[in-house]
Design a protein around this motif. Structure first.
Motif, PDB file in Angstrom:
ATOM      1  N   GLU A  94       0.826  -1.216   0.000  1.00 34.99           N
ATOM      2  CA  GLU A  94       0.000   0.000   0.000  1.00 34.99           C
ATOM      3  C   GLU A  94       0.859   1.264   0.000  1.00 34.99           C
ATOM      4  OE1 GLU A  94      -1.939  -3.046   2.835  1.00 34.99           O
ATOM      5  OE2 GLU A  94       0.068  -2.295   2.426  1.00 34.99           O
ATOM      6  N   ILE A  95       2.073   1.164   0.490  1.00 35.00           N
ATOM      7  CA  ILE A  95       2.933   2.339   0.648  1.00 35.00           C
ATOM      8  C   ILE A  95       3.643   2.638  -0.663  1.00 35.00           C
ATOM      9  CG2 ILE A  95       4.884   3.340   1.878  1.00 35.00           C
ATOM     10  CD1 ILE A  95       4.060   1.645   4.293  1.00 35.00           C
ATOM     11  N   ARG A  96       3.352   3.818  -1.210  1.00 36.26           N
ATOM     12  CA  ARG A  96       3.986   4.260  -2.450  1.00 36.26           C
ATOM     13  C   ARG A  96       5.263   5.045  -2.177  1.00 36.26           C
ATOM     14  NH1 ARG A  96       1.185   0.778  -4.063  1.00 36.26           N
ATOM     15  NH2 ARG A  96      -0.445   0.975  -5.585  1.00 36.26           N
ATOM     16  N   GLN A  97       5.299   5.697  -1.015  1.00 37.83           N
ATOM     17  CA  GLN A  97       6.488   6.446  -0.632  1.00 37.83           C
ATOM     18  C   GLN A  97       6.455   6.626   0.878  1.00 37.83           C
ATOM     19  OE1 GLN A  97       6.965  10.194  -2.617  1.00 37.83           O
ATOM     20  NE2 GLN A  97       8.940  10.584  -1.680  1.00 37.83           N
ATOM     21  N   ALA A  98       7.628   6.563   1.489  1.00 35.92           N
ATOM     22  CA  ALA A  98       7.758   6.807   2.926  1.00 35.92           C
ATOM     23  C   ALA A  98       9.046   7.584   3.145  1.00 35.92           C
ATOM     24  CB  ALA A  98       7.785   5.492   3.701  1.00 35.92           C
ATOM     25  N   SER A  99       8.962   8.613   3.977  1.00 35.37           N
ATOM     26  CA  SER A  99      10.139   9.428   4.281  1.00 35.37           C
ATOM     27  C   SER A  99      10.289   9.549   5.789  1.00 35.37           C
ATOM     28  CB  SER A  99       9.983  10.836   3.691  1.00 35.37           C
ATOM     29  OG  SER A  99       9.893  10.770   2.294  1.00 35.37           O
ATOM     30  N   TYR A 100      11.534   9.422   6.241  1.00 41.86           N
ATOM     31  CA  TYR A 100      11.884   9.687   7.630  1.00 41.86           C
ATOM     32  C   TYR A 100      12.135  11.181   7.691  1.00 41.86           C
ATOM     33  CZ  TYR A 100      14.463   9.121  12.056  1.00 41.86           C
ATOM     34  OH  TYR A 100      14.886   9.194  13.363  1.00 41.86           O
ATOM     35  N   VAL A 101      11.428  11.899   8.563  1.00 38.83           N
ATOM     36  CA  VAL A 101      11.422  13.362   8.520  1.00 38.83           C
ATOM     37  C   VAL A 101      11.743  13.977   9.887  1.00 38.83           C
ATOM     38  CG1 VAL A 101       9.746  13.415   6.624  1.00 38.83           C
ATOM     39  CG2 VAL A 101       8.929  13.483   8.995  1.00 38.83           C
ATOM     40  N   THR A 102      11.986  15.275   9.851  1.00 39.92           N
ATOM     41  CA  THR A 102      12.145  16.052  11.076  1.00 39.92           C
ATOM     42  C   THR A 102      10.816  16.725  11.390  1.00 39.92           C
ATOM     43  OG1 THR A 102      12.778  18.068   9.918  1.00 39.92           O
ATOM     44  CG2 THR A 102      14.550  16.552  10.537  1.00 39.92           C
ATOM     45  N   GLY A 103      10.715  17.289  12.570  1.00 40.86           N
ATOM     46  CA  GLY A 103       9.511  18.030  12.925  1.00 40.86           C
ATOM     47  C   GLY A 103       8.647  17.260  13.893  1.00 40.86           C
TER      48      GLY A 103
ATOM     49  N   ASP B  21       7.797  11.429  12.859  1.00 43.22           N
ATOM     50  CA  ASP B  21       9.018  10.729  12.461  1.00 43.22           C
ATOM     51  C   ASP B  21       8.974  10.275  11.002  1.00 43.22           C
ATOM     52  OD1 ASP B  21      10.387  10.747  15.025  1.00 43.22           O
ATOM     53  OD2 ASP B  21       8.793   9.383  15.690  1.00 43.22           O
ATOM     54  N   PHE B  22       7.794   9.948  10.524  1.00 43.83           N
ATOM     55  CA  PHE B  22       7.629   9.465   9.157  1.00 43.83           C
ATOM     56  C   PHE B  22       6.437  10.146   8.494  1.00 43.83           C
ATOM     57  CE2 PHE B  22       9.957   6.048  11.120  1.00 43.83           C
ATOM     58  CZ  PHE B  22      10.797   5.586  10.122  1.00 43.83           C
ATOM     59  N   VAL B  23       6.546  10.338   7.197  1.00 48.57           N
ATOM     60  CA  VAL B  23       5.417  10.735   6.355  1.00 48.57           C
ATOM     61  C   VAL B  23       5.238   9.614   5.346  1.00 48.57           C
ATOM     62  CG1 VAL B  23       4.505  12.388   4.692  1.00 48.57           C
ATOM     63  CG2 VAL B  23       5.870  13.202   6.618  1.00 48.57           C
ATOM     64  N   LEU B  24       4.041   9.068   5.295  1.00 45.09           N
ATOM     65  CA  LEU B  24       3.727   7.965   4.388  1.00 45.09           C
ATOM     66  C   LEU B  24       2.726   8.423   3.336  1.00 45.09           C
ATOM     67  CD1 LEU B  24       3.068   5.130   7.012  1.00 45.09           C
ATOM     68  CD2 LEU B  24       5.250   5.954   6.128  1.00 45.09           C
ATOM     69  N   HIS B  25       2.909   7.916   2.127  1.00 52.70           N
ATOM     70  CA  HIS B  25       1.954   8.133   1.034  1.00 52.70           C
ATOM     71  C   HIS B  25       1.458   6.747   0.654  1.00 52.70           C
ATOM     72  CE1 HIS B  25       1.468   9.074  -3.539  1.00 52.70           C
ATOM     73  NE2 HIS B  25       0.334   8.763  -2.975  1.00 52.70           N
ATOM     74  N   LEU B  26       0.163   6.533   0.807  1.00 56.71           N
ATOM     75  CA  LEU B  26      -0.436   5.236   0.520  1.00 56.71           C
ATOM     76  C   LEU B  26      -1.454   5.338  -0.602  1.00 56.71           C
ATOM     77  CD1 LEU B  26       0.049   5.435   3.800  1.00 56.71           C
ATOM     78  CD2 LEU B  26      -1.181   3.307   3.787  1.00 56.71           C
ATOM     79  N   GLN B  27      -1.660   4.238  -1.291  1.00 57.19           N
ATOM     80  CA  GLN B  27      -2.749   4.071  -2.253  1.00 57.19           C
ATOM     81  C   GLN B  27      -3.483   2.817  -1.828  1.00 57.19           C
ATOM     82  OE1 GLN B  27      -2.037   7.422  -4.450  1.00 57.19           O
ATOM     83  NE2 GLN B  27      -3.784   6.093  -4.728  1.00 57.19           N
ATOM     84  N   VAL B  28      -4.771   2.959  -1.533  1.00 55.98           N
ATOM     85  CA  VAL B  28      -5.568   1.817  -1.088  1.00 55.98           C
ATOM     86  C   VAL B  28      -6.862   1.747  -1.883  1.00 55.98           C
ATOM     87  CG1 VAL B  28      -4.584   1.734   1.242  1.00 55.98           C
ATOM     88  CG2 VAL B  28      -6.587   3.165   0.796  1.00 55.98           C
TER      89      VAL B  28
END
Length: 154
Positions: free
Chosen positions: A96-105, A108-115
């Motif tokens: 389901e995860i098209r992109q995942a980034s470990y981030v600051t702020g 901890d993570f930003v996920l982009h999913l397609q379901v």
């Protein structure tokens, strides 16, 4: 340290065109950027060899693939870099995860999913977030439509 490549105005113009449509024929690219077709082809080979262009991909309509719902999730873990590495490895196994980034702020993570549906996302959230004691919190954002990006519709 990241290796840098010297890019001139022709390279920048060519890269902008390639980001819009990497299937544009070299003769058309040549007209648009003001170079000969052979110069365009040489530059594209160099840009690929130097890893300025890192991939040539096709963006497929999520609806055609049966996953029309786009979801973005901010995930916060309980503290610990080892936990982040473990969580990142588990994310890699989820289709389901098209992109995942470990981030600051604030997360901890930003996920982009397609379901396929909100029910499918509910099952995903239960398996990946609720059942993981290392997930402190997550915030879900359902996209209504893409306004800028590769699948934007006019």
């Amino acid at each position: 340290m990241t290796k840098t490549t010297d890019l001139d105005r022709f390279d920048h113009a060519l890269l902008a065109e390639m980001q819009r449509d990497n299937q544009t024929p070299a003769r058309i690219l040549a007209e648009r950027v003001g170079l000969s077709q052979s110069a365009v082809l040489r530059r594209l080979r160099r840009l690929r060899a130097e890893k300025v262009i890192t991939a040539d991909i096709s963006i497929v309509s999520p609806a055609v693939l049966g996953v029309p719902v786009t979801i973005h999730v901010l995930v916060s873990l309980v503290r610990g870099s080892q936990l982040a590495d473990e969580f990142a490895r588990r994310l890699g196994s989820r289709p389901e995860i098209r992109q995942a980034s470990y981030v600051t702020g604030g997360a901890d993570f930003v996920l982009h999913l397609q379901v396929e549906s909100m029910e499918a996302y509910a099952a995903f959230a239960r398996e990946v977030f609720h059942d993981d004691p290392n997930v402190a919190s997550f915030y879900t954002y359902v996209a209504m439509r893409e306004v800028v990006g590769p699948t934007q519709r006019d």
